[in-house]
Design an enzyme around this catalytic site. Structure first.
Site, mmCIF file in Angstrom:
data_model
loop_
_atom_site.group_PDB
_atom_site.id
_atom_site.type_symbol
_atom_site.label_atom_id
_atom_site.label_comp_id
_atom_site.label_asym_id
_atom_site.label_seq_id
_atom_site.Cartn_x
_atom_site.Cartn_y
_atom_site.Cartn_z
ATOM 1 N N LYS A 139 -12.784 9.079 -34.089
ATOM 2 C CA LYS A 139 -13.316 9.861 -32.720
ATOM 3 C C LYS A 139 -13.242 11.231 -33.147
ATOM 4 O O LYS A 139 -12.365 11.691 -34.084
ATOM 5 C CB LYS A 139 -12.291 9.487 -31.782
ATOM 6 C CG LYS A 139 -10.955 9.781 -31.938
ATOM 7 C CD LYS A 139 -10.110 9.629 -30.640
ATOM 8 C CE LYS A 139 -8.603 9.916 -30.882
ATOM 9 N NZ LYS A 139 -7.850 10.002 -29.317
ATOM 10 N N HIS A 152 -18.708 5.862 -27.337
ATOM 11 C CA HIS A 152 -18.419 6.289 -26.121
ATOM 12 C C HIS A 152 -18.553 7.739 -26.113
ATOM 13 O O HIS A 152 -17.777 8.384 -27.326
ATOM 14 C CB HIS A 152 -17.133 5.944 -25.810
ATOM 15 C CG HIS A 152 -16.694 4.482 -25.820
ATOM 16 N ND1 HIS A 152 -16.749 3.627 -24.716
ATOM 17 C CD2 HIS A 152 -16.096 3.791 -26.781
ATOM 18 C CE1 HIS A 152 -16.388 2.466 -25.039
ATOM 19 N NE2 HIS A 152 -15.838 2.419 -26.387
ATOM 20 N N GLN A 201 -15.505 9.594 -14.688
ATOM 21 C CA GLN A 201 -15.610 10.035 -15.982
ATOM 22 C C GLN A 201 -17.103 10.343 -16.127
ATOM 23 O O GLN A 201 -17.987 9.608 -15.636
ATOM 24 C CB GLN A 201 -15.214 8.927 -16.967
ATOM 25 C CG GLN A 201 -13.677 8.883 -17.159
ATOM 26 C CD GLN A 201 -13.618 7.535 -18.107
ATOM 27 O OE1 GLN A 201 -14.135 6.449 -18.055
ATOM 28 N NE2 GLN A 201 -12.636 7.946 -18.923
ATOM 29 N N ASP A 218 -19.170 9.753 -18.582
ATOM 30 C CA ASP A 218 -19.165 8.751 -19.648
ATOM 31 C C ASP A 218 -20.881 8.450 -19.925
ATOM 32 O O ASP A 218 -21.386 8.822 -19.312
ATOM 33 C CB ASP A 218 -18.746 7.398 -19.249
ATOM 34 C CG ASP A 218 -17.808 6.779 -19.980
ATOM 35 O OD1 ASP A 218 -17.723 6.893 -21.405
ATOM 36 O OD2 ASP A 218 -16.829 6.015 -19.393
ATOM 37 N N ARG A 233 -6.637 4.077 -12.491
ATOM 38 C CA ARG A 233 -5.775 3.766 -13.618
ATOM 39 C C ARG A 233 -4.242 3.934 -12.807
ATOM 40 O O ARG A 233 -4.291 4.979 -12.358
ATOM 41 C CB ARG A 233 -5.894 4.499 -14.799
ATOM 42 C CG ARG A 233 -7.337 4.352 -15.599
ATOM 43 C CD ARG A 233 -6.907 5.311 -16.939
ATOM 44 N NE ARG A 233 -8.283 5.213 -17.508
ATOM 45 C CZ ARG A 233 -8.731 5.631 -18.632
ATOM 46 N NH1 ARG A 233 -8.059 6.875 -19.091
ATOM 47 N NH2 ARG A 233 -10.005 5.553 -18.898
ATOM 48 N N HIS A 285 -22.611 5.941 -23.123
ATOM 49 C CA HIS A 285 -22.469 4.989 -24.152
ATOM 50 C C HIS A 285 -23.934 5.043 -24.966
ATOM 51 O O HIS A 285 -24.935 4.925 -24.257
ATOM 52 C CB HIS A 285 -22.392 3.589 -23.897
ATOM 53 C CG HIS A 285 -21.014 3.564 -23.055
ATOM 54 N ND1 HIS A 285 -20.944 3.293 -21.691
ATOM 55 C CD2 HIS A 285 -19.936 3.215 -23.677
ATOM 56 C CE1 HIS A 285 -19.514 3.120 -21.365
ATOM 57 N NE2 HIS A 285 -18.957 3.030 -22.513
ATOM 58 N N CYS A 320 -16.837 1.016 -19.716
ATOM 59 C CA CYS A 320 -17.458 0.600 -20.895
ATOM 60 C C CYS A 320 -17.848 -0.983 -20.645
ATOM 61 O O CYS A 320 -19.091 -1.387 -20.888
ATOM 62 C CB CYS A 320 -17.012 0.560 -22.412
ATOM 63 S SG CYS A 320 -15.281 1.360 -22.192
#
Length: 635
Positions: free
Chosen positions: A462, A508, A379, A381, A361, A383, A332
């Site tokens: 979420k 997200h 990911q 991902d 991570r 946005h 992000c």
RNA sequence: GCUACUGUGGCUCAGCUGGUAGAGCAGCUGAUUCGUAAUCAGCAGGUCGCCGGUUCGAAUCCGGCCAGUAGCUCCA
């Protein structure tokens, strides 16, 4: 006196009758199968005494609650057996779990898997004795005394946490008494099929600062056949284990040199690229743009995003030209920077910005597991920046896209909506608008969903998607999260119709979640038998003798030209041997070519999972396989 | 991270209570040219996860480390 049954019928019973006696009045069969009862909606023992006008429902092993009672009694039998064998051990808790039960115990002597057989034998003895199970209640103070007398320090701690004025219930079977809310089976003889399966460490009350206790797990079912079916399912899951199949099918490797960082081998890379191609094609059609942001970014960015303060323990850091930097654990912040690169008009929104972003991570070493939990993953991902009134439609769009993607693999899924937790940021109004928009999107699409009250992220509500795989296991993959924090921290804005600056709403979202994990799930879901469009090798060509090697190569070339992933088994081996290997590699189509086929310009088609073989013209086969591959046929 | 278990050639595994490694498959070489789940023969391949200790002697016993697996949310 009269009581009321579930169907509304009235039943007359003697004054002071128990639930068990009432059940016997209804039918012998019901009395035999009864394990507990529900009186006025509350679960209780069969020995519970009824009162005039009570509403009674008999609970059997067919009910979820009945099964729980059954398994809970198993836990008590386990505890009793342990007390018989190890008189000095202290009992902690022994709840029911999916398919079974466990008991946490503090032993003075270590016990091992070998001891389980001995414990099971002791449990069988208790079951054979058909010991009646009786409930009694004590005021808190006396309950404490009783447990202190038995030396059950964990029980004492549990009772101490209960309110001063509470009445505490106990269950007694023979010489064994346990603190318990109940209900329980009327006697231990009702247990028919159970097995102790494993031993593990577990912290007292799940807190790693507390002492680690020994947890003994067991499974229990009403019938022997069900217990056996359970173990058959576990065997099946074991056969599908993605770590094992990943090695056998040469998809990926996990090496000591990169703990938690998977290596993708050619076959696995084909799988990954095919998934990404599929994803990219769909996203382009749905109006997404794609970006890529750097893996390593400066400390100032991570301070700005809040990760440096709140996520640093999980981040890999480095120093570049004397400046602190971190490897991104999330995409992000990079995405925020891209948004800020140019001014935005309300006319540009919604802006759907996707990124196949590789994040790192530092997960604790014990958390790592194959591709399911890694330290470096990709990911899918995206946005989405939008106006408040666009939330609902954007959410609908994402759900629509999620459907398209999941249905491609034959997955069913469940949706969960998580709402505002206690320590959260953003105004009440923002949360309401956002949560309502999520609900409205789901409602308008007619989707069933569960609400997890207070389980949202601190930065927004979420929606999570839980996939169900081919053997009934569920996996959390997709997620849609509203985020009130990032746009504020990065001071995102757009110019509205009124010429004023406004803050966009941002979500997200991810559909695969992590490509690596999704691949792990796919391996187990398909048991390595990937559908044609995903299979690393789609067609394998086996010449019968070296004489037909030339023709085999020609077939391979034509298929490859048509975009099919294929290969020739050039080795000088017997056809049976090559067939065997191709089948073990789970290749969807195996073509056998000998003198006959070479002469006729045909191929002998062996389809995975199909007994019959079929000889067809090569061009016809190519057309068919190209079409099937493009259709992305499920299974 | 914690607890338990595991760690032997590319893979699957054998190696009993300590005497200094063994098989099958894969690989390589040769023979075989074969019609639907393993053709035959030969060769090569391991300082038994790593480090240290005990011992005349350690894959085997002890300690430490590394890695893997299961579990660590489900409240009496």
């Amino acid at each position: 006196m009269e009581i009321i049954l579930k169907n509304g019928d009235k039943l007359s019973v003697d004054g002071g009758a128990t639930c068990a006696q009432a059940a016997a009045k209804i039918s012998d069969g019901l009395a035999r199968n009864a394990v507990a009862a529900k009186v006025n909606g509350a679960l209780c023992d069969l020995a519970h005494v009824l009162k005039e006008g009570d509403e009674l429902e008999i609970v059997t092993l067919k009910d979820k609650e009945g099964l729980d009672v059954y398994r809970h009694t198993c836990a008590h039998v386990l505890a009793q057996a342990l007390k018989n064998i190890y008189p000095t051990c202290s009992l902690a808790i022994g709840p029911v779990i999916e398919n079974g039960f466990y008991y946490d115990i503090d032993f003075n002597t270590p016990i091992t898997m070998d001891d389980l057989a001995k414990i099971e034998t002791e449990m069988q003895k208790i079951i054979k004795a058909k010991t009646p199970i009786e409930r009694f209640e004590l005021p808190r103070a006396e309950a404490l005394k009783l447990m202190q007398k038995y030396g059950e320090k964990y029980k004492v701690e549990l009772i101490n946490d209960l309110p001063e004025d509470s009445v505490i219930s106990f269950y007694k079977q023979g010489s064994f008494t346990d603190l318990c809310r109940g209900p329980h089976l009327p006697n231990t003889g009702k247990i028919k099929a159970f097995k102790l399966v494993s031993i593990a460490g577990a912290y007292w009350r799940g807190n790693e600062k507390n002492k680690m206790l020994t947890r003994i797990y067991g499974v229990a079912f009403p019938k022997k056949e069900e217990l056996e079916a359970h173990f058959t399912m576990l065997e099946e899951a074991k056969k599908r284990d993605h770590i094992k199949l990943g090695k056998e099918l040469k998809l990926f490797a996990l090496l000591n040199e990169g703990k938690g960082f998977p290596f993708f081998l050619p076959n696995g890379m084909t799988l990954k690229n095919t998934l990404v191609d599929f994803w990219r094609e769909l996203h382009r059609k749905e109006g997404y743009v794609e970006i890529q942001t750097p893996i390593i970014l400066t400390r100032t960015l991570w301070e700005n995003s809040g990760h440096w303060d709140h996520y640093k323990d999980n981040m890999y850091t480095t120093v570049i030209d004397e400046e602190d930097c971190a490897v991104k654990p999330m995409n992000c912040p990079g995405g925020m920077l891209v948004y800020k690169l140019s001014p935005h008009s309300y006319k540009d929104l919604p802006l759907r910005m996707a990124e196949m972003g590789m994040v790192h991570r530092h997960e604790k070493s014990g958390q790592l597991h194959g591709l399911f939990r890694v330290r470096c993953f990709t990911q899918d991902d995206a946005h989405i920046f939008m106006l408040p009134e666009q939330i609902k439609d954007e959410i609908k769009g994402v759900i629509h896209l999620t459907d398209k993607i999941y249905s491609q693999f034959g997955f069913k899924y469940k949706i969960e909506l998580s709402t505002r937790p206690e320590n959260s940021m953003g105004s009440e109004e923002d949360w309401n608008i956002a949560t309502d928009a999520l609900k409205a999107a789901l409602d308008e699409l007619g989707r069933a969903y569960e609400i997890n009250e207070g389980d949202g992220a601190f930065y927004g509500p979420k929606i999570d998607f839980h996939l169900e795989d081919s053997i009934g296991r569920t996996w959390q993959c997709g997620t849609i999260q509203l985020d009130f924090q990032m746009p504020q921290r990065f001071d995102l804005e757009y110019v509205g119709e009124d010429g004023q600056k406004h803050r966009p709403i941002m979500i997200h979202r991810a559909i695969f979640g992590s490509i690596e994990r999704f691949i792990g799930i796919l391996i187990e879901h398909f048991a390595g038998k990937f559908p044609l469009w995903l299979a690393p090798t789609q067609v394998k060509i086996l010449p019968i003798t070296d004489r037909t090697l030339g023709y085999a190569n020609e077939v391979c070339k034509q298929l490859a030209d048509a975009g099919i992933r294929c290969e020739v088994d050039k080795r000088n081996e017997k056809i049976g041997y090559k067939i065997r290997e191709a089948k073990m590699e789970k290749v969807p189509y195996v073509l056998v070519v000998g003198d006959k086929e070479a002469e006729d310009g045909t191929v002998n088609v062996n389809k995975r999972g199909v007994e019959e073989k079929d000889t067809v013209k090569l061009d016809k086969f190519i057309k068919k396989v190209v079409k099937e591959s493009a259709e992305k046929v499920i299974f």
